[in-house]
Scaffold this motif. Structure first.
Motif, PDB file in Angstrom:
ATOM      1  N   LYS A 144      51.807  59.745  53.793  1.00  0.00           N
ATOM      2  CA  LYS A 144      52.271  58.980  55.040  1.00  0.00           C
ATOM      3  C   LYS A 144      53.563  59.698  55.568  1.00  0.00           C
ATOM      4  N   VAL A 145      53.285  60.144  56.819  1.00  0.00           N
ATOM      5  CA  VAL A 145      54.432  60.666  57.504  1.00  0.00           C
ATOM      6  C   VAL A 145      55.728  59.590  57.562  1.00  0.00           C
ATOM      7  N   LYS A 146      56.701  59.942  57.106  1.00  0.00           N
ATOM      8  CA  LYS A 146      58.101  59.123  56.914  1.00  0.00           C
ATOM      9  C   LYS A 146      59.186  59.692  57.621  1.00  0.00           C
ATOM     10  N   SER A 147      59.212  60.866  58.079  1.00  0.00           N
ATOM     11  CA  SER A 147      60.394  61.624  58.932  1.00  0.00           C
ATOM     12  C   SER A 147      59.739  62.765  59.168  1.00  0.00           C
ATOM     13  N   ARG A 148      60.708  63.591  59.886  1.00  0.00           N
ATOM     14  CA  ARG A 148      60.350  64.940  60.359  1.00  0.00           C
ATOM     15  C   ARG A 148      61.878  65.708  60.394  1.00  0.00           C
ATOM     16  N   VAL A 149      61.838  67.087  60.132  1.00  0.00           N
ATOM     17  CA  VAL A 149      63.080  67.656  59.992  1.00  0.00           C
ATOM     18  C   VAL A 149      62.792  69.189  61.145  1.00  0.00           C
ATOM     19  N   SER A 150      63.871  69.544  61.440  1.00  0.00           N
ATOM     20  CA  SER A 150      63.900  70.783  62.260  1.00  0.00           C
ATOM     21  C   SER A 150      64.261  71.995  61.526  1.00  0.00           C
ATOM     22  N   VAL A 151      63.614  73.001  61.435  1.00  0.00           N
ATOM     23  CA  VAL A 151      63.869  74.073  60.467  1.00  0.00           C
ATOM     24  C   VAL A 151      63.602  75.321  61.278  1.00  0.00           C
ATOM     25  N   PRO A 152      64.292  76.567  61.003  1.00  0.00           N
ATOM     26  CA  PRO A 152      63.963  77.732  61.273  1.00  0.00           C
ATOM     27  C   PRO A 152      62.618  78.195  61.546  1.00  0.00           C
ATOM     28  N   ALA A 153      62.087  78.722  62.389  1.00  0.00           N
ATOM     29  CA  ALA A 153      60.723  79.129  62.450  1.00  0.00           C
ATOM     30  C   ALA A 153      60.204  79.878  61.274  1.00  0.00           C
ATOM     31  N   ASP A 154      61.288  80.839  60.658  1.00  0.00           N
ATOM     32  CA  ASP A 154      60.906  81.556  59.581  1.00  0.00           C
ATOM     33  C   ASP A 154      61.325  81.364  58.475  1.00  0.00           C
ATOM     34  N   ALA A 155      61.569  80.035  58.354  1.00  0.00           N
ATOM     35  CA  ALA A 155      62.193  79.529  56.997  1.00  0.00           C
ATOM     36  C   ALA A 155      60.942  79.558  55.853  1.00  0.00           C
TER      37      ALA A 155
END
Length: 180
Positions: A129-140
């Protein structure tokens, strides 16, 4: 098409509402993505999906500018509208001060650099179940994404005192953590 009209002309006064403001990086990204998608749709005779992309782009402009859309953002939209709604595109083109016809104007081109995202948002699931979201570099890489997911404050609170038995990462799509 009504929204496109409203972006150019104030319906109460009949005045042109277009500005000469510069486009932001996000505006350029949206414009170039629209041009690339619409160009491809027209090349493959998919007028319906081209219109859908025009609507998405118009919605973006409406949401972000309301009454004073930059000329650099609206003119390419009119050129891309011309194949499916030539009369409206031509009239708006003339209202923007062009004496020549829109018919012979070159179709907009796009720059590849605006088609790529610098950052992507990855949903983090705990037990599916989706609990959060994070932003990361596209090439991470996987380790970077998992570290960002495990460092997220909502995820820390949910996994505090529990054992993370499995970490699943679908590249560019999502993270799922299985806890006991």
């Amino acid at each position: 098409l009504q929204r496109l009209w409203r972006l150019v002309v104030d319906e109460t006064t009949g005045e042109i509402t277009v500005s000469d403001a510069e486009l932001s990086d996000e505006d350029l990204k949206q414009l170039h993505r629209a041009v690339a998608g619409i160009r491809d749709d027209y090349d493959h005779l998919r007028a319906n999906t081209a219109v859908a992309k025009l609507i998405e782009y118009t919605n973006y402009l409406t949401k972000n500018y309301g009454k004073s859309v930059p000329r650099a953002a609206i003119e390419p939209a009119l050129i891309m509208t011309a194949p499916v709604a030539p009369h409206i595109a031509e009239e708006l083109w003339n209202k923007l001060g062009h004496d020549d016809t829109i018919t012979f104007v070159d179709f907009p081109t796009f720059d590849e650099k605006w088609l790529k995202d610098d950052e992507i948002e990855i949903p983090i699931q705990v037990m599916g179940k989706v609990k959060s979201r994070v932003s990361v570099p596209a090439d991470a890489d996987q380790d970077t994404v998992l570290a960002a997911a495990l460092a997220d404050e909502k995820i820390v609170a949910l996994t505090d005192g529990k054992n993370v038995v499995k970490k699943i990462y679908v590249p560019g799509r999502m993270v799922n953590l299985v806890v006991k």
